[in-house]
Design an enzyme around this catalytic site. Structure first.
Site, PDB file in Angstrom:
ATOM      1  N   VAL A 165      60.183  14.072  58.990  1.00  0.00           N
ATOM      2  CA  VAL A 165      59.992  15.463  59.379  1.00  0.00           C
ATOM      3  C   VAL A 165      61.203  15.899  60.195  1.00  0.00           C
ATOM      4  O   VAL A 165      61.637  15.196  61.104  1.00  0.00           O
ATOM      5  CB  VAL A 165      58.699  15.642  60.202  1.00  0.00           C
ATOM      6  CG1 VAL A 165      58.529  17.097  60.632  1.00  0.00           C
ATOM      7  CG2 VAL A 165      57.489  15.172  59.420  1.00  0.00           C
ATOM      8  N   LYS A 198      58.942  18.680  56.102  1.00  0.00           N
ATOM      9  CA  LYS A 198      58.509  17.322  55.798  1.00  0.00           C
ATOM     10  C   LYS A 198      58.988  16.988  54.400  1.00  0.00           C
ATOM     11  O   LYS A 198      58.686  17.710  53.443  1.00  0.00           O
ATOM     12  CB  LYS A 198      56.979  17.221  55.870  1.00  0.00           C
ATOM     13  CG  LYS A 198      56.466  15.815  55.679  1.00  0.00           C
ATOM     14  CD  LYS A 198      54.978  15.739  55.955  1.00  0.00           C
ATOM     15  CE  LYS A 198      54.506  14.300  55.892  1.00  0.00           C
ATOM     16  NZ  LYS A 198      53.086  14.200  56.239  1.00  0.00           N
ATOM     17  N   ASP A 201      44.204   9.883  58.344  1.00  0.00           N
ATOM     18  CA  ASP A 201      45.471   9.389  58.866  1.00  0.00           C
ATOM     19  C   ASP A 201      45.856  10.117  60.147  1.00  0.00           C
ATOM     20  O   ASP A 201      46.960  10.648  60.259  1.00  0.00           O
ATOM     21  CB  ASP A 201      46.556   9.556  57.801  1.00  0.00           C
ATOM     22  CG  ASP A 201      47.839   8.825  58.140  1.00  0.00           C
ATOM     23  OD1 ASP A 201      47.783   7.842  58.909  1.00  0.00           O
ATOM     24  OD2 ASP A 201      48.900   9.251  57.656  1.00  0.00           O
TER      25      ASP A 201
END
Length: 118
Positions: free
Chosen positions: A4, A19, A115
């Site tokens: 990123v 990203k 995540d």
């Protein structure tokens, strides 16, 4: 899987986060699919203050790797912050509430986030 970058839009001057996917070789095909699912999920949950907004997406380079342009969010790294010691109880509670509300919004859109990172 990716990186990123903090950037500035050349026309509007807005700060953004870009990203990009960096995976190569055998893992690239599955990583591209995961990256595309992530972009779709972000677009689906747009509109919640606790979830970064996706502005645009596409692919780059000869290998046509995916990228996403996101709103830039100022702040720190929670893992670095907690190395200094635990957060005060009230600050921790406020943070957990914000995270829980954002995750609840995702769940209402049938998105399961697997995540989470500090």
């Amino acid at each position: 899987m990716g990186a990123v970058f903090h950037a500035r839009h050349t026309t509007t001057g807005a700060e953004v986060a870009i990203k990009v996917m960096l995976a190569e070789g055998d893992e690239a095909a599955s990583a591209v699919k995961r990256f595309q699912r992530e972009r779709e999920a972000l677009a689906k949950v747009d509109g919640h203050a606790g979830i970064v907004r996706i502005r645009s997406s596409g692919s780059y380079g000869v290998r046509k790797l995916p990228y996403a342009v996101l709103d830039f969010v100022r702040g720190g790294d929670l893992s670095k912050r907690t190395r200094e010691g635990p957060l005060p109880a009230e600050e921790s509670a406020r943070l957990v509430e914000k995270i829980a509300r954002a995750l609840h919004h995702c769940h209402e859109q049938s998105i399961l986030h697997r995540d989470l990172k500090p």
